[in-house]
Motif scaffolding. Structure first.
Motif, PDB file in Angstrom:
ATOM      1  N   VAL A  83      -5.163  -3.803  36.602  1.00  0.00           N
ATOM      2  CA  VAL A  83      -3.816  -3.268  36.131  1.00  0.00           C
ATOM      3  C   VAL A  83      -2.937  -3.416  37.309  1.00  0.00           C
ATOM      4  N   ASP A  84      -1.707  -4.218  37.015  1.00  0.00           N
ATOM      5  CA  ASP A  84      -0.782  -3.827  38.023  1.00  0.00           C
ATOM      6  C   ASP A  84       0.291  -2.966  37.668  1.00  0.00           C
ATOM      7  N   THR A  85       1.206  -2.852  38.580  1.00  0.00           N
ATOM      8  CA  THR A  85       2.330  -1.600  38.294  1.00  0.00           C
ATOM      9  C   THR A  85       2.947  -1.758  36.960  1.00  0.00           C
ATOM     10  N   ARG A  86       2.973  -2.920  36.511  1.00  0.00           N
ATOM     11  CA  ARG A  86       3.729  -2.941  35.320  1.00  0.00           C
ATOM     12  C   ARG A  86       2.743  -2.831  33.906  1.00  0.00           C
ATOM     13  N   GLY A  87       1.664  -2.349  34.138  1.00  0.00           N
ATOM     14  CA  GLY A  87       0.470  -2.321  33.014  1.00  0.00           C
ATOM     15  C   GLY A  87       0.024  -3.701  32.822  1.00  0.00           C
ATOM     16  N   SER A  88       0.129  -4.575  33.336  1.00  0.00           N
ATOM     17  CA  SER A  88      -0.383  -5.912  33.024  1.00  0.00           C
ATOM     18  C   SER A  88      -1.658  -6.080  33.847  1.00  0.00           C
ATOM     19  N   ARG A 143      -5.412   0.325  45.156  1.00  0.00           N
ATOM     20  CA  ARG A 143      -4.934  -0.624  44.187  1.00  0.00           C
ATOM     21  C   ARG A 143      -5.029  -1.907  44.526  1.00  0.00           C
ATOM     22  N   GLY A 144      -3.975  -2.499  45.248  1.00  0.00           N
ATOM     23  CA  GLY A 144      -3.923  -3.729  45.611  1.00  0.00           C
ATOM     24  C   GLY A 144      -2.510  -4.496  44.883  1.00  0.00           C
ATOM     25  N   ALA A 145      -2.067  -5.694  45.345  1.00  0.00           N
ATOM     26  CA  ALA A 145      -0.727  -6.184  44.519  1.00  0.00           C
ATOM     27  C   ALA A 145      -0.899  -6.216  43.024  1.00  0.00           C
ATOM     28  N   ARG A 146      -2.243  -6.587  42.725  1.00  0.00           N
ATOM     29  CA  ARG A 146      -2.276  -7.006  41.222  1.00  0.00           C
ATOM     30  C   ARG A 146      -3.485  -5.904  40.474  1.00  0.00           C
ATOM     31  N   GLY A 147      -3.562  -4.756  41.327  1.00  0.00           N
ATOM     32  CA  GLY A 147      -4.499  -3.706  40.602  1.00  0.00           C
ATOM     33  C   GLY A 147      -5.844  -4.246  40.785  1.00  0.00           C
ATOM     34  N   GLY A 148      -6.250  -5.268  41.732  1.00  0.00           N
ATOM     35  CA  GLY A 148      -7.637  -5.829  41.677  1.00  0.00           C
ATOM     36  C   GLY A 148      -8.393  -5.044  42.654  1.00  0.00           C
TER      37      GLY A 148
END
Length: 403
Positions: free
Chosen positions: A164-169, A244-249
């Motif tokens: 999950v990224d910072t926008r919840g996507s 977390r990482g840029a894309r939550g990965g």
């Protein structure tokens, strides 16, 4: 001011307080009843400032007046001192574990005490609209069970088994992770109509948060919380910070596809079933496990039988331990971790497996590996992490703390 209007001021505009009120709120958040003198000692404010801030916080619903110290038996003479205490029911949080096969939702107060919990199996739900509608309905049921109106909800945190990224996507499917849109069908937008502050997060990250605040990660500088049922997923804390990482990965375990002897991010529960099927197909499933109906042959059955020294169960444990040891070595060497916490519903029963895994790791004493621990939170770890996350969000906004 009536109670509903009072609490609506908390959830709608709770954080526009002067510094003095925020300082008192921070001091009292744990729930200790304090006198004006004690507030003065802890904050350095004058009595007039403390009393003014206390009045404001009482009016806003954050504080309540307690019985005076004399009534509580702490004074025998002199003027009784009025005490104020934080109200954990000043607002409420909603937390959800939106797993692929099960939704669990809880409503809790600001001290993390659950007021209600509801759960529903959703294995058959694969359409985004179905899952969104079902989760929203469960939240409504949980609020009704807790007798908490929607306007008293100050934060919502939902955990999903996807990055999950910072926008919840979550990232779009790439051919292998086609279910990411299924397990996260834009849940971040689910409660826009209610105006709630919603945080969506990876389930393993919430597990790591749970362990870092109330578990085997407390006081540990660098550790991983490894959700270990159907799939491996890691919440990773390095130097005290959740990665977390840029894309939550960060913590996605697809790299295990390339690790010899592991070859897939399949978790312990799934792998235990696979090992038993392999033995059954070869007519080698004997002993206690053979007497169990196929649909009940799971990791818990293996570990229980292993504790009773069942030969076939010990063989399955050995296979699981060899595989887990490789995962532990990978995480330990790559991230220089102090501890790896095996978590999820499987955790309370993994004692025999962890003992065997430690023995395997000790074959190569020159390789430093992280300590192995089992989480004490069981299947609740993601939900408890979500509750903690939501409370942290409320506290940060209340105190204007930085991320």
């Amino acid at each position: 001011m009536d109670e509903v209007r009072e609490h609506r001021s908390i959830t709608d505009h709770p954080f526009r307080r002067p510094v003095s009120a925020r300082r008192l709120l921070k001091v009292a958040w744990s729930g200790e009843a304090l006198t004006a003198t004690e507030f003065m000692e802890k904050t350095g404010f004058t009595r007039a400032t403390v009393l003014s801030a206390c009045r404001e916080l009482v009016e806003a619903g954050w504080f309540k007046k307690e019985a005076d110290a004399r009534a509580a038996g702490e004074y025998t003479k002199g003027r009784p001192a009025l005490r104020h205490t934080f109200r954990p029911d000043a607002a409420f949080v909603v937390a959800g574990d939106a797993d692929e096969d099960m939704f669990t939702v809880a409503v809790a107060d600001l001290h993390g005490v659950e007021r209600s919990r509801v759960a529903l199996k959703v294995s058959s739900l694969r359409q985004a609209a179905q899952r969104r509608r079902t989760l929203k309905q469960l939240v409504e049921e949980a609020l009704e069970a807790a007798n908490v109106p929607a306007e008293r909800v100050a934060a919502v945190t939902l955990g999903v088994p996807a990055p999950v990224d910072t926008r919840g996507s979550s990232p779009p499917p790439d051919g292998r992770e086609h279910y990411w849109p299924t397990v996260n069908p834009d849940f971040a937008s689910l409660f826009q109509d209610k105006g709630w502050a919603v945080r969506l997060d990876n389930d393993a990250n919430l597990g790591a948060l749970c362990e870092s605040t109330d578990g085997a990660g407390v006081g540990v500088r660098s550790f991983a919380t490894l959700l270990s049922a159907e799939r491996f997923g890691a919440g990773i804390v390095v130097d005290g910070r959740l990665l977390r990482g840029a894309r939550g990965g960060v913590g996605e375990m697809r790299i295990l596809d390339m690790v010899m002897g592991v070859e897939a991010p399949h978790g312990l529960e799934r792998r235990a079933r696979w090992e038993m099927r392999q033995l059954d197909e070869k007519n080698q499933l004997v002993g206690e496990l053979a007497s169990i109906p196929p649909e009940k042959r799971d990791a818990l059955a293996v570990f229980r039988a292993a504790e009773r020294h069942d030969t076939t169960a010990l063989e399955v444990v050995d296979a699981l331990a060899e595989r887990l040891a490789r995962v532990v070595r990978l995480l330990s060497e790559l991230l220089d971790l102090d501890r790896i916490i095996i978590a999820g519903a499987i955790a309370p029963s993994v004692g025999p497996l962890l003992q065997r895994t430690r023995e395997i790791l000790q074959r190569e004493p020159t390789q430093r590996c992280a300590e192995l621990f089992a989480s004490q939170h069981g299947a609740d770890i993601v939900l408890r992490g979500a509750i903690t996350s939501a409370i942290i969000d409320v506290r940060k906004r209340a105190l204007l703390e930085e991320e």
